[in-house]
Design a protein around this motif. Structure first.
Motif, PDB file in Angstrom:
ATOM      1  N   ASP A   1       0.826  -1.212   0.000  1.00  0.00           N
ATOM      2  CA  ASP A   1       0.000   0.000   0.000  1.00  0.00           C
ATOM      3  C   ASP A   1       0.860   1.261   0.000  1.00  0.00           C
ATOM      4  N   ARG A   2       1.956   1.209   0.713  1.00  0.00           N
ATOM      5  CA  ARG A   2       2.825   2.387   0.864  1.00  0.00           C
ATOM      6  C   ARG A   2       3.673   2.645  -0.380  1.00  0.00           C
ATOM      7  N   LEU A   3       4.157   1.595  -1.011  1.00  0.00           N
ATOM      8  CA  LEU A   3       5.144   1.761  -2.078  1.00  0.00           C
ATOM      9  C   LEU A   3       4.571   1.794  -3.493  1.00  0.00           C
ATOM     10  N   PHE A   4       3.482   1.066  -3.732  1.00  0.00           N
ATOM     11  CA  PHE A   4       3.051   0.857  -5.106  1.00  0.00           C
ATOM     12  C   PHE A   4       1.701   1.506  -5.366  1.00  0.00           C
ATOM     13  N   PRO A   5       1.637   2.326  -6.401  1.00  0.00           N
ATOM     14  CA  PRO A   5       0.354   2.966  -6.726  1.00  0.00           C
ATOM     15  C   PRO A   5      -0.648   1.921  -7.221  1.00  0.00           C
ATOM     16  N   ALA A   6      -1.889   2.149  -6.909  1.00  0.00           N
ATOM     17  CA  ALA A   6      -2.945   1.241  -7.379  1.00  0.00           C
ATOM     18  C   ALA A   6      -3.182   1.494  -8.866  1.00  0.00           C
ATOM     19  N   ASP A   7      -3.567   0.469  -9.585  1.00  0.00           N
ATOM     20  CA  ASP A   7      -3.969   0.577 -10.999  1.00  0.00           C
ATOM     21  C   ASP A   7      -2.887   1.169 -11.902  1.00  0.00           C
ATOM     22  N   ARG A   8      -1.643   0.815 -11.616  1.00  0.00           N
ATOM     23  CA  ARG A   8      -0.564   1.300 -12.484  1.00  0.00           C
ATOM     24  C   ARG A   8       0.488   0.211 -12.618  1.00  0.00           C
ATOM     25  N   GLU A   9       0.855  -0.091 -13.842  1.00  0.00           N
ATOM     26  CA  GLU A   9       1.886  -1.101 -14.059  1.00  0.00           C
ATOM     27  C   GLU A   9       3.258  -0.434 -13.985  1.00  0.00           C
TER      28      GLU A   9
END
Length: 153
Positions: free
Chosen positions: A98-106
């Motif tokens: 949740d902290r490091l990776f944006p949602a809905d983005r490869e």
């Protein structure tokens, strides 16, 4: 009462000697000024007896609060290592996803590695754990990663 006051009082050889006599149960023949300074520092009780809990109180007052939750596994913002327990490991991995990776983005692997490097030196182990536990999805051809969609419980 503060540790600075206690130490500055005990820095005086005369006061330190008077306090040592009091600790040893000897006659406290200190002048009223010395007795007052020892009392104000919290080393003696008003009646002249030694306050046996002064050092425990000072240590307790200056203790840092213990981290709770996933914060227990981080030191200075860096992951101290993956927790051994399954529930703790899942909590840490979910927090990091949740902290490091944006949602809905490869993201490509170099970008994923850069993001993971902000919390650990062991990039491959953390990347693999995020994938193995289902927090990151890896394209079949290995060209990209995406934060896994999770159902809200």
């Amino acid at each position: 009462m503060s540790w600075q006051k206690v130490l500055s009082t005990l820095a005086s050889p005369g006061l330190r000697e008077a306090y040592a006599r009091a600790v040893l149960g000897q006659e406290l023949d200190a002048d009223p000024r010395a007795r007052r300074k020892l009392t104000e520092a919290g080393l003696l009780l008003p009646e002249g007896r030694v306050d046996g809990g002064v050092f425990s109180e000072l240590l307790a007052a200056s203790a840092r609060p213990r981290p709770e939750g996933v914060d227990r596994f981080f030191r200075n913002g860096m992951l101290d290592g993956l927790p051994a327990g399954h529930v703790d490991r899942q909590s840490v991995l979910e927090h990091l996803a949740d902290r490091l990776f944006p949602a809905d983005r490869e993201l490509d692997e170099p970008t994923v590695n850069l993001l993971i490097a902000t919390v650990t030196r062991d990039i491959p182990t953390l990347r693999r754990a995020l994938v193995d536990y289902g927090y990151l999805e890896r394209n079949a051809d290995g060209t990209g990663y995406r934060r896994a969609a999770r159902s809200e419980d």
